[in-house]
Scaffold this motif. Structure first.
Motif, short mmCIF file in Angstrom:
data_model
loop_
_atom_site.label_atom_id
_atom_site.label_comp_id
_atom_site.label_asym_id
_atom_site.label_seq_id
_atom_site.Cartn_x
_atom_site.Cartn_y
_atom_site.Cartn_z
N GLY A 80 -74.29 -30.81 -72.93
CA GLY A 80 -73.44 -31.91 -72.81
C GLY A 80 -72.27 -31.73 -71.74
O GLY A 80 -72.25 -30.64 -71.16
N PRO A 81 -71.14 -32.46 -71.94
CA PRO A 81 -70.03 -32.24 -71.01
C PRO A 81 -69.46 -31.15 -71.42
O PRO A 81 -68.54 -30.69 -70.51
CB PRO A 81 -69.39 -33.71 -71.20
N ARG A 82 -69.26 -30.88 -72.54
CA ARG A 82 -68.56 -29.56 -73.21
C ARG A 82 -69.28 -28.38 -73.55
O ARG A 82 -68.73 -27.18 -73.41
CB ARG A 82 -67.75 -30.00 -74.40
N MET A 83 -70.63 -28.47 -73.95
CA MET A 83 -71.18 -27.39 -74.33
C MET A 83 -72.59 -27.66 -74.61
O MET A 83 -72.92 -28.84 -74.22
CB MET A 83 -70.52 -26.79 -75.61
N SER A 84 -73.52 -26.49 -74.61
CA SER A 84 -74.95 -26.61 -74.79
C SER A 84 -75.24 -26.63 -76.32
O SER A 84 -74.52 -25.87 -77.22
CB SER A 84 -75.60 -25.75 -74.17
N GLN A 85 -76.25 -27.29 -76.97
CA GLN A 85 -76.72 -26.70 -78.41
C GLN A 85 -76.86 -25.72 -78.60
O GLN A 85 -76.74 -24.83 -79.73
CB GLN A 85 -77.86 -27.87 -78.72
N ALA A 86 -77.65 -24.99 -77.69
CA ALA A 86 -78.04 -23.58 -77.74
C ALA A 86 -78.19 -22.98 -76.12
O ALA A 86 -78.56 -23.81 -75.37
CB ALA A 86 -79.60 -23.43 -78.51
N VAL A 87 -78.18 -21.74 -76.04
CA VAL A 87 -78.39 -21.32 -74.69
C VAL A 87 -79.51 -20.03 -75.07
O VAL A 87 -79.35 -19.06 -75.91
CB VAL A 87 -77.24 -20.58 -74.18
N ARG A 88 -80.56 -20.10 -74.40
CA ARG A 88 -81.34 -18.89 -74.35
C ARG A 88 -81.43 -18.29 -73.22
O ARG A 88 -81.42 -18.47 -71.80
CB ARG A 88 -83.08 -19.51 -74.53
N VAL A 89 -81.17 -16.87 -73.33
CA VAL A 89 -81.35 -15.73 -72.32
C VAL A 89 -82.34 -14.76 -72.65
O VAL A 89 -82.32 -14.15 -73.70
CB VAL A 89 -79.99 -15.00 -72.19
N GLY A 90 -83.59 -14.88 -71.79
CA GLY A 90 -84.58 -14.00 -72.10
C GLY A 90 -85.28 -14.31 -73.49
O GLY A 90 -85.33 -15.64 -73.71
N ASP A 91 -85.06 -13.54 -74.41
CA ASP A 91 -85.69 -13.75 -75.77
C ASP A 91 -84.58 -14.00 -76.97
O ASP A 91 -84.70 -14.09 -77.96
CB ASP A 91 -86.50 -12.50 -76.32
N ILE A 92 -83.42 -14.15 -76.47
CA ILE A 92 -82.17 -14.06 -77.20
C ILE A 92 -81.58 -15.64 -77.21
O ILE A 92 -81.48 -16.25 -76.19
CB ILE A 92 -81.09 -13.16 -76.79
N VAL A 93 -81.58 -16.10 -78.35
CA VAL A 93 -80.94 -17.77 -78.49
C VAL A 93 -79.71 -17.55 -79.16
O VAL A 93 -79.59 -17.02 -80.43
CB VAL A 93 -81.93 -18.43 -79.38
N PHE A 94 -78.61 -18.29 -78.60
CA PHE A 94 -77.35 -18.22 -78.94
C PHE A 94 -76.98 -19.85 -79.49
O PHE A 94 -77.12 -20.77 -78.40
CB PHE A 94 -75.99 -17.96 -77.90
N LEU A 95 -77.07 -20.24 -80.61
CA LEU A 95 -76.64 -21.47 -81.15
C LEU A 95 -75.27 -21.93 -81.12
O LEU A 95 -74.39 -20.94 -81.52
CB LEU A 95 -77.28 -21.64 -82.47
N ALA A 96 -74.78 -22.99 -80.63
CA ALA A 96 -73.60 -23.59 -80.83
C ALA A 96 -73.22 -23.86 -82.40
O ALA A 96 -74.34 -23.59 -83.05
CB ALA A 96 -73.52 -24.78 -80.33
N GLY A 97 -72.05 -23.93 -82.54
CA GLY A 97 -71.62 -23.96 -84.02
C GLY A 97 -72.26 -25.09 -84.61
O GLY A 97 -72.26 -26.26 -84.10
N GLN A 98 -72.93 -25.16 -85.94
CA GLN A 98 -73.61 -26.00 -86.36
C GLN A 98 -72.73 -26.69 -87.54
O GLN A 98 -72.10 -25.63 -88.36
CB GLN A 98 -74.98 -25.61 -87.26
N ILE A 99 -72.69 -27.82 -87.57
CA ILE A 99 -71.63 -28.58 -88.51
C ILE A 99 -72.23 -29.57 -89.31
O ILE A 99 -73.31 -30.15 -88.84
CB ILE A 99 -70.43 -29.18 -87.66
#
Length: 115
Positions: free
Chosen positions: A9-28
């Protein structure tokens, strides 16, 4: 290594995958009038939903940061967490009390997973 930005989105991604690692944005939670159990269920459902979109599940989650607006909600959050948790694959976890971004928000969780 390839970086994939999931639902950017304009401010952040829902998640970012780098190789086999997934970083989730804060879930609210969506229901800011709900109690801690309602809000925790919504947040954990959000983690489940994002993980499913990557072909994974809560079993792939390796770390979770839990933020509570009131540490008095710790037991209520833990009751829902314990129901949700894959007992064979518990992630590392930290919980802290913070001022959250919106009035009525009681919990936010940030997860990291390995696929």
């Amino acid at each position: 290594m390839t970086v994939h930005r999931h639902n950017p989105g304009p401010r952040m991604s829902q998640a970012v995958r780098v190789g086999d690692i997934v970083f989730l944005a804060g879930q609210i939670p969506q229901d800011l009038s709900g109690d801690i159990t309602t809000q925790t269920r919504e947040v954990l459902a959000g983690i489940d939903r994002v993980m499913a979109e990557f072909g994974g599940s809560k079993s792939n989650v390796v770390s979770v940061q839990v933020w509570l607006s009131d540490m008095a909600d710790f037991q209520g959050m833990n009751a829902v967490w314990d129901e949700w948790l894959d007992k064979d694959n518990p992630p590392a976890r930290a919980t802290g009390g913070v001022a959250l971004a919106r009035p009525g928000m009681r919990v936010e969780m940030i997860a990291t997973a390995h696929l």
